[in-house]
Design a protein around this motif. Structure first.
Motif, PDB file in Angstrom:
ATOM      1  N   PHE A 282       0.580  -1.255   0.054  1.00 29.66           N
ATOM      2  CA  PHE A 282       0.117  -0.038   0.173  1.00 29.66           C
ATOM      3  C   PHE A 282       0.774   1.383  -0.122  1.00 29.66           C
ATOM      4  O   PHE A 282       0.589   2.384  -0.473  1.00 29.66           O
ATOM      5  CB  PHE A 282      -0.882  -0.030   1.025  1.00 29.66           C
ATOM      6  N   GLN A 283       2.047   1.032   0.595  1.00 28.70           N
ATOM      7  CA  GLN A 283       3.017   2.085   0.421  1.00 28.70           C
ATOM      8  C   GLN A 283       4.191   1.856  -0.392  1.00 28.70           C
ATOM      9  O   GLN A 283       5.245   1.457   0.403  1.00 28.70           O
ATOM     10  CB  GLN A 283       3.487   2.719   2.038  1.00 28.70           C
ATOM     11  N   PRO A 284       4.165   1.866  -1.524  1.00 26.47           N
ATOM     12  CA  PRO A 284       5.526   1.245  -2.283  1.00 26.47           C
ATOM     13  C   PRO A 284       6.801   2.111  -1.907  1.00 26.47           C
ATOM     14  O   PRO A 284       6.770   3.216  -1.587  1.00 26.47           O
ATOM     15  CB  PRO A 284       5.308   1.699  -3.651  1.00 26.47           C
ATOM     16  N   ASN A 285       7.856   1.184  -2.100  1.00 22.94           N
ATOM     17  CA  ASN A 285       9.196   1.767  -1.641  1.00 22.94           C
ATOM     18  C   ASN A 285      10.119   1.487  -2.619  1.00 22.94           C
ATOM     19  O   ASN A 285      10.265   0.483  -3.300  1.00 22.94           O
ATOM     20  CB  ASN A 285       9.432   1.489  -0.049  1.00 22.94           C
ATOM     21  N   ALA A 286      11.459   1.841  -2.462  1.00 21.16           N
ATOM     22  CA  ALA A 286      12.432   1.650  -3.384  1.00 21.16           C
ATOM     23  C   ALA A 286      13.090   0.344  -3.308  1.00 21.16           C
ATOM     24  O   ALA A 286      13.636  -0.180  -4.198  1.00 21.16           O
ATOM     25  CB  ALA A 286      13.715   2.878  -3.248  1.00 21.16           C
ATOM     26  N   LEU A 287      13.136  -0.016  -1.898  1.00 22.15           N
ATOM     27  CA  LEU A 287      14.017  -1.329  -1.529  1.00 22.15           C
ATOM     28  C   LEU A 287      12.827  -2.694  -2.323  1.00 22.15           C
ATOM     29  O   LEU A 287      13.365  -3.378  -2.824  1.00 22.15           O
ATOM     30  CB  LEU A 287      13.729  -1.465  -0.050  1.00 22.15           C
ATOM     31  N   GLU A 288      11.522  -2.443  -2.160  1.00 18.99           N
ATOM     32  CA  GLU A 288      10.833  -3.518  -2.630  1.00 18.99           C
ATOM     33  C   GLU A 288      10.863  -3.358  -4.200  1.00 18.99           C
ATOM     34  O   GLU A 288      10.967  -4.326  -4.945  1.00 18.99           O
ATOM     35  CB  GLU A 288       9.457  -3.328  -2.230  1.00 18.99           C
ATOM     36  N   GLY A 289      10.746  -2.309  -4.911  1.00 20.78           N
ATOM     37  CA  GLY A 289      10.838  -2.256  -6.323  1.00 20.78           C
ATOM     38  C   GLY A 289      12.069  -2.762  -6.805  1.00 20.78           C
ATOM     39  O   GLY A 289      12.233  -3.297  -7.646  1.00 20.78           O
ATOM     40  N   ALA A 290      13.330  -2.480  -6.031  1.00 17.89           N
ATOM     41  CA  ALA A 290      14.645  -3.071  -6.618  1.00 17.89           C
ATOM     42  C   ALA A 290      14.614  -4.515  -6.565  1.00 17.89           C
ATOM     43  O   ALA A 290      15.200  -5.191  -7.150  1.00 17.89           O
ATOM     44  CB  ALA A 290      15.714  -2.213  -5.928  1.00 17.89           C
ATOM     45  N   ALA A 291      14.082  -4.956  -5.223  1.00 16.40           N
ATOM     46  CA  ALA A 291      14.171  -6.421  -5.156  1.00 16.40           C
ATOM     47  C   ALA A 291      13.217  -7.041  -6.048  1.00 16.40           C
ATOM     48  O   ALA A 291      13.685  -8.193  -6.535  1.00 16.40           O
ATOM     49  CB  ALA A 291      13.580  -6.622  -3.846  1.00 16.40           C
ATOM     50  N   LEU A 292      12.204  -6.487  -6.375  1.00 19.10           N
ATOM     51  CA  LEU A 292      11.413  -6.935  -7.321  1.00 19.10           C
ATOM     52  C   LEU A 292      12.023  -7.331  -8.926  1.00 19.10           C
ATOM     53  O   LEU A 292      12.001  -8.396  -9.494  1.00 19.10           O
ATOM     54  CB  LEU A 292      10.098  -6.464  -7.659  1.00 19.10           C
ATOM     55  N   VAL A 293      12.642  -6.289  -9.374  1.00 23.00           N
ATOM     56  CA  VAL A 293      13.578  -6.274 -10.478  1.00 23.00           C
ATOM     57  C   VAL A 293      14.486  -7.185 -10.525  1.00 23.00           C
ATOM     58  O   VAL A 293      14.718  -8.024 -11.549  1.00 23.00           O
ATOM     59  CB  VAL A 293      13.898  -4.748 -10.826  1.00 23.00           C
ATOM     60  N   VAL A 294      15.202  -7.336  -9.708  1.00 24.67           N
ATOM     61  CA  VAL A 294      16.482  -8.224  -9.333  1.00 24.67           C
ATOM     62  C   VAL A 294      15.860  -9.532  -9.464  1.00 24.67           C
ATOM     63  O   VAL A 294      16.421 -10.603  -9.879  1.00 24.67           O
ATOM     64  CB  VAL A 294      17.464  -7.865  -8.357  1.00 24.67           C
ATOM     65  N   ASP A 295      14.864  -9.854  -8.514  1.00 28.74           N
ATOM     66  CA  ASP A 295      13.865 -11.198  -8.639  1.00 28.74           C
ATOM     67  C   ASP A 295      13.559 -11.804  -9.982  1.00 28.74           C
ATOM     68  O   ASP A 295      13.617 -12.961 -10.311  1.00 28.74           O
ATOM     69  CB  ASP A 295      13.077 -11.314  -7.412  1.00 28.74           C
TER      70      ASP A 295
END
Length: 430
Positions: A283-296
């Motif tokens: 519900f509150q997107p953040n840079a860490l989750e976005g970067a982890a998603l791309v790498v994954d």
């Protein structure tokens, strides 16, 4: 005999249960079992969610192979159970199964509406060279600045000064500080007057002019020709907000509590992720989750749980369009908030830039994949700014074109009890 009676009663109950269950059609039976299995996973909490999802996922696969359609209630429970894992690959697998089943139709449905970032230089790797898109890029406004740490610290200092001055006035006599009262009053008067004039200069001038016009016959002849000072002529830029504007913004951050505003930003993030096919419903997107998603997404093989695959494959996001989708998700709350409010409080535009920086840092540790990731990332600050502005513009366009759905989602979240599954129900119009 008592024991025999209990056994007979239990046997009767079992027969009633069997009769009731046998009266259901296949879809109702599967929905009942799926909902029950997922409820057990949810009751067990996040710790055992991955292991607990094996049976519900197997059941969904069985339903797909048998041509049995899932019902919304069962899918809502399955999504809520999956959300406990905080695993994008498991969520991707569950949503993929639901799409194959036909119960979900809107997940990722708006990916084709995204326009890639137009190319501005020969070295810029993004998008095409459409002239209209280039003109649009040049006309897009800058990403809003956000210096909330400075604003809050200045607001705290201001509140401390004002509170100290008021304390001297109220309690000075008790502690023998009467001599400080004039100084405290002077400081209090200067700070509050500066704050009011600096931030409400136009209101003061307009109000004064209106009052003067209403009482024109009472104004002395010598004062009738006097006009209000212009903002440009004020000393030290007073009246423009440049002196104490940060203090007002900081006070606004500290004192404002707006649940509706928060829910609007959360709804924008969830809608962007779902409609663009990103299996992340923070519900509150953040840079860490976005970067982890791309790498994954660069990892091809999913992990297995007890030999059974509960994780699915992710679309590779290491491309201009892939990174743009994640940036739109990060910028969606910002686009929503600036369309309704002059100051960003619930959203944070710095997350998008932080996302690009994190990916740049991670690229050095990716070995063979480093080149692919660096090719997708902007090469310098100018290109980064273009990319962020374009993502914000695309997020704004996405939300405006789907305003009704986003508003319904926001209303559901404002109720305070909406789960991820409930959000999917709104997005699928169940």
């Amino acid at each position: 005999m008592e024991s025999t009676g209990e056994m007979i009663l239990a046997s009767d109950n079992n027969r009633l249960l069997d009769m009731a269950f046998s009266s259901l059609n296949d879809e109702d039976k599967y929905e009942t079992v799926l909902t029950g299995l997922c409820a057990k996973v949810i009751d067990g909490g996040a710790g055992g969610a991955s292991e607990g999802l094996v049976d519900p996922i197997r059941l969904m696969e069985e339903m797909n192979s048998s041509g049995i359609g899932a019902r919304p209630r069962g899918v809502i429970s399955l999504v809520d159970a999956t959300a406990l894992t905080s695993d994008a690959r498991v969520m991707a697998n569950v949503l993929s199964l639901a799409i194959k089943n036909g119960v979900i139709a809107n997940y990722g449905s708006l990916q084709g509406t995204i326009s890639p970032v137009p190319q501005t230089t020969n070295a810029f790797p993004f998008g095409g060279g459409n002239k209209n898109q280039m003109e649009r890029l040049q006309s897009l406004p800058a990403v809003p600045d956000d210096d909330r740490a400075t604003e809050v610290s200045q607001a705290v200092i201001f509140a401390t000064v004002v509170g100290s001055c008021l304390g001297v006035n109220v309690f000075g006599g008790l502690f023998g500080l009467e001599d400080l009262t004039p100084l405290a009053n002077l400081v209090l008067g200067i700070t509050t007057t500066t704050l009011v004039v600096d931030n409400f200069f136009d209101v003061i001038v307009m109000g004064g002019s209106a009052v003067a016009k209403m009482n024109e016959d009472k104004i002395p002849e010598g004062a009738k020709g006097v006009s209000a000072p212009k903002k440009e002529d004020m000393p030290l830029g007073l009246g423009t907000g440049s002196i104490t504007g940060s203090v007002v913004k900081g006070l606004n951050r500290l004192l404002s509590v707006n649940t509706e505003r928060d829910c609007q930003c959360e709804a924008a993030a969830v809608f962007a992720a779902y409609s663009l096919g990103l299996p992340c419903f923070a519900f509150q997107p953040n840079a860490l989750e976005g970067a982890a998603l791309v790498v994954d997404s660069m990892r091809k093989e999913p992990n297995n749980s007890d030999g059974f695959q509960i994780q699915g494959n992710l679309d590779n996001l290491v491309s201009d369009v892939g990174l743009l989708k994640v940036l739109i998700w990060l910028m969606a709350p910002v686009a929503m908030e600036i369309s309704k409010h002059p100051q960003l409080i619930s959203s944070d535009p710095r997350e998008a830039l932080g996302f690009l920086k994190r990916l740049d840092e991670k690229a050095a540790n990716l070995g063979y994949a480093e080149g692919a990731l660096r090719d997708a990332l902007p090469g310098d600050e100018v290109q980064t700014d273009d990319y962020l502005r374009w993502a914000l513009g695309e997020a704004d366009l996405l939300l405006r074109n789907n305003r009704r759905t986003v508003d319904l989602l926001s209303e559901a979240l404002a109720g305070g009890a909406a789960t991820v599954g409930d959000c999917v129900a709104v997005l699928e119009d169940w």
